[in-house]
Design a protein around this motif. Structure first.
Motif, PDB file in Angstrom:
ATOM      1  N   CYS A  17       0.840  -1.197   0.000  1.00  0.00           N
ATOM      2  CA  CYS A  17       0.000   0.000   0.000  1.00  0.00           C
ATOM      3  C   CYS A  17       0.876   1.248   0.000  1.00  0.00           C
ATOM      4  N   PRO A  18       0.312   2.354  -0.439  1.00  0.00           N
ATOM      5  CA  PRO A  18       1.048   3.620  -0.374  1.00  0.00           C
ATOM      6  C   PRO A  18       1.398   3.962   1.071  1.00  0.00           C
ATOM      7  N   GLY A  19       2.313   4.888   1.222  1.00  0.00           N
ATOM      8  CA  GLY A  19       2.722   5.314   2.547  1.00  0.00           C
ATOM      9  C   GLY A  19       1.851   6.422   3.102  1.00  0.00           C
ATOM     10  N   GLU A  20       2.052   6.717   4.359  1.00  0.00           N
ATOM     11  CA  GLU A  20       1.271   7.738   5.060  1.00  0.00           C
ATOM     12  C   GLU A  20       1.332   9.095   4.367  1.00  0.00           C
ATOM     13  N   PRO A  21       2.488   9.537   3.834  1.00  0.00           N
ATOM     14  CA  PRO A  21       2.496  10.843   3.152  1.00  0.00           C
ATOM     15  C   PRO A  21       1.542  10.907   1.954  1.00  0.00           C
ATOM     16  N   ASP A  22       1.425   9.806   1.210  1.00  0.00           N
ATOM     17  CA  ASP A  22       0.488   9.778   0.085  1.00  0.00           C
ATOM     18  C   ASP A  22      -0.947   9.879   0.570  1.00  0.00           C
ATOM     19  N   PHE A  23      -1.314   9.075   1.560  1.00  0.00           N
ATOM     20  CA  PHE A  23      -2.678   9.128   2.087  1.00  0.00           C
ATOM     21  C   PHE A  23      -3.003  10.523   2.621  1.00  0.00           C
ATOM     22  N   ARG A  24      -2.047  11.151   3.287  1.00  0.00           N
ATOM     23  CA  ARG A  24      -2.251  12.503   3.829  1.00  0.00           C
ATOM     24  C   ARG A  24      -2.485  13.493   2.682  1.00  0.00           C
ATOM     25  N   ARG A  25      -1.649  13.445   1.651  1.00  0.00           N
ATOM     26  CA  ARG A  25      -1.779  14.372   0.520  1.00  0.00           C
ATOM     27  C   ARG A  25      -3.143  14.208  -0.152  1.00  0.00           C
ATOM     28  N   TRP A  26      -3.576  12.968  -0.380  1.00  0.00           N
ATOM     29  CA  TRP A  26      -4.846  12.725  -1.046  1.00  0.00           C
ATOM     30  C   TRP A  26      -6.020  13.198  -0.194  1.00  0.00           C
ATOM     31  N   ALA A  27      -5.970  12.899   1.106  1.00  0.00           N
ATOM     32  CA  ALA A  27      -7.056  13.318   1.998  1.00  0.00           C
ATOM     33  C   ALA A  27      -7.109  14.844   2.098  1.00  0.00           C
ATOM     34  N   GLU A  28      -5.952  15.489   2.211  1.00  0.00           N
ATOM     35  CA  GLU A  28      -5.912  16.953   2.288  1.00  0.00           C
ATOM     36  C   GLU A  28      -6.440  17.580   0.996  1.00  0.00           C
ATOM     37  N   THR A  29      -6.149  16.963  -0.133  1.00  0.00           N
ATOM     38  CA  THR A  29      -6.636  17.464  -1.419  1.00  0.00           C
ATOM     39  C   THR A  29      -8.152  17.496  -1.448  1.00  0.00           C
ATOM     40  N   ALA A  30      -8.782  16.505  -0.849  1.00  0.00           N
ATOM     41  CA  ALA A  30     -10.240  16.390  -0.895  1.00  0.00           C
ATOM     42  C   ALA A  30     -10.953  17.119   0.252  1.00  0.00           C
ATOM     43  N   TRP A  31     -10.215  17.563   1.279  1.00  0.00           N
ATOM     44  CA  TRP A  31     -10.853  18.237   2.412  1.00  0.00           C
ATOM     45  C   TRP A  31     -11.177  19.671   2.005  1.00  0.00           C
ATOM     46  N   MET A  32     -12.458  20.004   1.992  1.00  0.00           N
ATOM     47  CA  MET A  32     -12.904  21.315   1.546  1.00  0.00           C
ATOM     48  C   MET A  32     -13.439  22.172   2.684  1.00  0.00           C
ATOM     49  N   GLY A  33     -13.329  21.691   3.890  1.00  0.00           N
ATOM     50  CA  GLY A  33     -13.838  22.447   5.029  1.00  0.00           C
ATOM     51  C   GLY A  33     -12.911  23.582   5.409  1.00  0.00           C
ATOM     52  N   ASP A  34     -13.428  24.492   6.214  1.00  0.00           N
ATOM     53  CA  ASP A  34     -12.631  25.633   6.645  1.00  0.00           C
ATOM     54  C   ASP A  34     -12.253  25.543   8.123  1.00  0.00           C
TER      55      ASP A  34
END
Length: 157
Positions: A17-34
Motif C-alpha cells: 500500500c502507499p505510505g502515510e504521506p500519500d494518504f495525507r496528501r490525497w485526503a488533504e486534497t479532498a478536504w474542503m472544510g474551513d
C-alpha cells in the motif's frame, strides 16, 4: 487554512500500500472544510471489508471503500470527519482490471471516500455527475487522469 489530521491504521500484513504521506496528501486534497478536522483511514482485508459491507450495506462481498461520517451527539463538538475503510486487495484488483496505475486508483478511492464523508453521494445521476466532476478536478490537480475514462469510452467519442 484548515488542518487535517490523519490516523492511518493498517490491519493487513504484507501489503504494498502507499505510505502515510500519500494518504495525507490525497485526503488533504479532498478536504474542503474551513475548520481543522481528523479522519481515520483503515486498510483492511477482504474479510473485514465483507463483514462491514454486509453489516452496514447488506452486501455480502468486499468493496473498495466504505465511508463512515462522524455524527456528534447534540451539544458535543469534536473536529472529527469520520472513517474510511479501504480494502487493499479490492483496490489492487480494480486497478489491474481497469488498466490504471495502482497509485492513481488509491488516490481516487481516498478522494472518493473523503467526498462521501463531506456529504457527496452518487445515488442518483445528478448527484453522481456533481461528485464525479469534483473527483476529476481534484485528481487532475494531482496530475492524475480522469478515472472514469476507459479505452471503451474513448472509442465511443
Amino acid at each position: 487554512m484548515s488542518r487535517l489530521t490523519l490516523d492511518l491504521q493498517t490491519a493487513i500484513e504484507g501489503n504494498d500500500c502507499p505510505g502515510e504521506p500519500d494518504f495525507r496528501r490525497w485526503a488533504e486534497t479532498a478536504w474542503m472544510g474551513d475548520t481543522d478536522t481528523e479522519v481515520t483511514i483503515r486498510l483492511v482485508s477482504p474479510e473485514e471489508s465483507t463483514n462491514l459491507n454486509h453489516t452496514y450495506r447488506d452486501r455480502n462481498r468486499p468493496t473498495n471503500v466504505l465511508s463512515f461520517p462522524f455524527e456528534a451527539p447534540d451539544g458535543l463538538t469534536i473536529p472529527l470527519l469520520g472513517d474510511l475503510v479501504i480494502c487493499a486487495d479490492v483496490v489492487a484488483r480494480e486497478a489491474r482490471d481497469q488498466g490504471k496505475s495502482l497509485s492513481a486508483h488509491w488516490a481516487h478511492m481516498v478522494i472518493h471516500g473523503m467526498l462521501h464523508l463531506q456529504g457527496y453521494d452518487h445515488i442518483n445521476d445528478a448527484d453522481a455527475d456533481v461528485m464525479e466532476a469534483l473527483e476529476i478536478r481534484l485528481l487532475a490537480g494531482l496530475g492524475i487522469a480522469n478515472p472514469y475514462v476507459t479505452e471503451e469510452t474513448d472509442k465511443d467519442s
